[in-house]
Design an enzyme around this catalytic site. Structure first.
Site, PDB file in Angstrom:
ATOM      1  CD  GLU A   1       4.405   0.889   6.568  1.00 30.03           C
ATOM      2  OE1 GLU A   1       5.205   1.301   7.418  1.00 30.03           O
ATOM      3  OE2 GLU A   1       3.916   1.630   5.678  1.00 30.03           O
TER       4      GLU A   1
ATOM      5  CG  ASP B   1      -0.285   0.036   2.528  1.00 37.14           C
ATOM      6  OD1 ASP B   1       0.801  -0.580   2.654  1.00 37.14           O
ATOM      7  OD2 ASP B   1      -0.816   0.684   3.464  1.00 37.14           O
TER       8      ASP B   1
END
Ligand SMILES: CCCCCCCC/C=C\CCCCCCCC(=O)NCC(=O)O
Length: 734
Positions: free
Chosen positions: A421, A356
């Site tokens: 994350e 991400d």
């Protein structure tokens, strides 16, 4: 000149009629038979002709006339003369009459030619008998049908006949009939033209049927043509095959991709183009995460005119087909790869990265659209090029290359690719850890994103430095809020909710957290790097106990250096107001703190509240954690030394030192699996690059991306040693 003497008996009735007319001879009554015509001809024309022959040909003519007058039988008898009485010339001419062109007739050859002539005459007489019988068969009945079957042969001279392949029985010429040999069952005609019997053309119930002549012998040419035709593919099949080939070539053309200039970078670009944005803890671009899943497992969309097509093959076909690799999806979008090692005694390690990214808006000042992955001047631009798709793709590409080459690791390892994350990793990383813990996994060490190779970033340092993050700062997200009664903007109180909150924030910004430089892992950083500074900085860095206050004041002037000096305080969100003429009832702000290693979360919160120091401002801790433990980085530290060796293998000019990671990573969730967590990948940062993190124009050079792939490629191999060799100096080779 030899004269070809025709036999009137072989003339057709029509010919006889024509001859009589041309000689002004009165015709017999209409309907007379052929023999009547023949008699008249013999009487009036043949006699006249014999008188017209020249003296040069006297003998032949005389013979011919006698023969004609006596009929065929007498003709044969007259030919059977004593051949020995003939002169050489007469013998030669006689042979010529039978189609034999004789050579010189001399004493030695004469007997031979006499025998030959005799044989020819004998054969001729036999044929003549047969011919008469045949002539009887074809007789008037055919003529009555009006078919002039013999006219052609009657006009043939000896020379022309000798060149035909038709079987013609003539009074002077015998030629072998090739057709007769090939089709012995076929009735022969003097012209060589075979009349075929007509058949009724009827099918069942009298319907016309397709012509079929099973008994009709075919000529060799026709047979050959038929055979060729049978061998030929039908036309419609040829057309169909042609169309298929054209369609196939067109399809290939449509699928043709421009060959990537940089095959390494091309794969990273594909990853960057998928906007796997984490907007907030409750909002992620999940369809992009699914697309990323497809990229890994199924391949990538065709970069061609048929872009809806996904290559069925993964971009990492060997990884996804290797018996050494187990792939699992965690919490829908995170990935866990388990790579078996051949030596079960070696404790596995783990490589982490995350899929991400944080949001990016082109309007903030990007040179290219942030998810275009455009390459400019050797740099691939895009959100995720530094944080952290370069690691995702770099790790997988390295493993792919190793497996492709048949590499079997001795030390097993895991690859964890988180999908959240940027929003704390509570789904991906946390659940991956649970999974591994349930399996009783213990890790030798772990490598995640974090620090990098700094080139020109640290003022005064001679050469680049690779900082391996041995710890990371703690974290606190604090919410500040002020609530008041709403009202008309025409009658505002002395202080609005926005004003109260803004004042609190101003106090926080004007009163930063205390300087702590030198009391955390950053101290080791500078001790390791001290020898690379020129004087007087080398002296200063070597005596931090004395020069800390001075260094801190210099460093805090730059945001990226200030991060090493203290716990940082960043106001990141501020919300208030609903309408221009309405006093806001509520104002709130979020403050993000990164806690220096020398502080705890609790200490920071206490300091924070004392700085805010306003009861109207509500302070709430949204989430937070203490700074991470410091991993080992001495000479016996397996993980640190393996990373260091790999860096030096690739970049011998670089100085390696432990560092403090100022951002937070998924690795912090893994502390229950290992005590040695390192935050590093060999991205090269030059001045200005740290600001690209979560900023605009995030980019990586194509060359640097190749180095990252190679780094993981070597790191995996370097991890296969069982133990570190004993060291004698501060630097050792593995
Ligand atoms: C003497 C020291 C010089 C230091 C130079 C600093 C260079 C730092 C470069 C980059 C920043 C590191 C970012 C670390 C990864 C952050 C990952 C992330 O974004 N996590 C989420 C979060 O932190 O909120």
């Amino acid at each position: 000149m030899p004269v070809f003497v025709e036999n009137p008996a072989e003339f057709s009735k029509q010919r006889l009629k024509s001859e009589l007319i041309s000689h002004n001879v009165a015709l017999p009554p209409a309907g007379s038979d052929k023999h009547v015509y023949l008699e008249v001809y013999m009487k009036h024309v043949a006699t006249k002709n014999s008188a017209d022959f020249s003296s040069d040909e006297e003998e032949e003519v005389r013979n011919g006339n006698e023969e004609e007058e006596r009929g065929e039988d007498s003709d044969e008898d007259s030919d059977m003369v004593d051949l020995s009485s003939l002169t050489d010339d007469q013998l030669k001419r006689k042979l010529l009459q039978y189609g034999v062109k004789a050579g010189p007739i001399v004493a030695t050859t004469r007997a031979l030619y006499e025998r030959k002539l005799h044989r020819m005459m004998t054969q001729h007489s036999q044929h003549s008998v047969n011919n008469k019988e045949d002539a009887g068969k074809y007789s008037d009945s055919e003529e009555e049908e009006g078919e002039e079957q013999y006219s052609e042969s009657e006009q043939l001279g000896s020379e022309s006949v000798s060149h035909t392949d038709r079987s013609v029985t003539h009074n002077t010429v015998t030629v072998t009939d090739v057709l007769m040999e090939m089709f012995p069952d076929t009735a022969t005609t003097p012209t060589g033209i075979t009349a075929t019997k007509r058949r009724s053309i009827k099918g069942a119930a009298g319907r016309p049927v397709q012509f079929k002549y099973p008994e009709t012998p075919l000529s060799p040419g026709t047979l050959e043509k038929l055979e060729i035709q049978q061998r030929l593919v039908p036309l419609w099949v040829q057309v169909a095959v042609f169309l298929l080939v054209v369609a196939f070539l067109y399809f290939i053309y449509m699928l043709t991709e421009e060959p990537p200039e940089n095959p390494f970078g091309a794969l990273l670009q594909k990853a960057i183009r998928i906007p796997t944005v984490s907007f907030s803890e409750s909002h992620q671009n999940t369809s992009a995460l699914q697309e990323f899943d497809r990229l890994l497992k199924r391949g990538y969309p065709c970069n061609c005119k048929l872009s809806f097509i996904y290559w069925s093959l993964s971009v990492f076909p060997t990884i996804f087909s290797s018996s050494l690799v187990k792939h699992e999806v965690v919490e829908n979008y995170s990935h866990l790869f388990t790579v078996s090692g051949s030596d079960p005694e070696l404790v596995p390690y783990m490589l982490l990265a995350h899929i991400d990214v944080v949001p990016a808006n082109e309007t903030d000042g990007w040179e290219v659209p942030p998810f275009s992955a455009e390459e400019l001047n050797g740099f691939i631009y895009g959100r995720g090029t530094l944080d952290n798709k370069q690691s995702v793709m770099g790790i997988l590409q390295a493993l792919e290359y190793l497996l492709e080459r048949g590499y079997v690791p001795r030390r097993g390892f895991y690859i964890g690719l988180g999908h959240d994350e940027e929003i704390n990793g509570y789904a991906g990383a946390v659940n991956t850890v649970k999974l591994l813990k349930n399996r009783g996994v213990k890790l030798q060490f772990l490598v995640d994103e974090g620090l990098a190779v700094l080139d020109g970033i640290i003022t005064g340092l001679d050469g680049p430095a690779a900082l391996i993050g041995v710890s990371e700062k703690g974290h606190a997200t604090v919410k500040l809020s002020v609530s008041m009664k709403p009202g008309h903007s025409s009658m505002p109180p002395k202080q609005s909710s926005i004003g109260i909150l803004a004042a609190a924030i101003t106090r926080l910004e004007e009163n930063p957290m205390p300087r702590l430089f030198g009391s955390g892992p950053e101290r080791s950083t500078f001790e390791h790097l001290a020898h690379k500074f020129g004087l007087p900085l080398r002296f200063i860095m070597s005596n931090l106990w004395l020069f800390n206050p001075l260094i801190s004041r210099v460093m805090e002037r730059k945001p990226d250096m200030n991060a090493f000096v203290r716990t940082t305080t960043a106001v990141t969100m501020f919300n208030s107001g609903v309408k221009v003429n309405v006093l806001p009832s509520h104002a709130e702000a979020y403050v993000n703190l990164r806690i220096h290693s020398a502080q705890t979360l609790q200490e920071v919160l206490e300091l924070f509240e004392s700085t805010v120091s306003d009861d109207r401002v509500k302070v709430e801790l949204m989430n937070g954690f203490d700074p991470l433990p410091i991993s080992s980085y001495d000479e016996r530290s397996f993980g640190f030394q393996v990373i260091k060796k790999t860096v030096l293998d690739m970049f011998p000019e670089v100085t390696v030192a432990p560092g403090l990671c100022v951002g937070n990573t998924d690795s912090r969730h893994y502390t229950s699996l290992t005590k040695d967590i390192y935050r590093f990948n060999p991205s090269w940062f030059k001045p200005g690059d740290p600001q690209r993190f979560h900023g605009i124009n995030e980019r990586i050079s194509s060359k640097n991306y190749e180095e990252i792939v190679l780094f993981y490629f070597r790191l995996i191999q370097n991890c296969d040693i069982k133990n570190l060799p004993p060291s004698h100096t501060s630097q050792h080779d593995l």
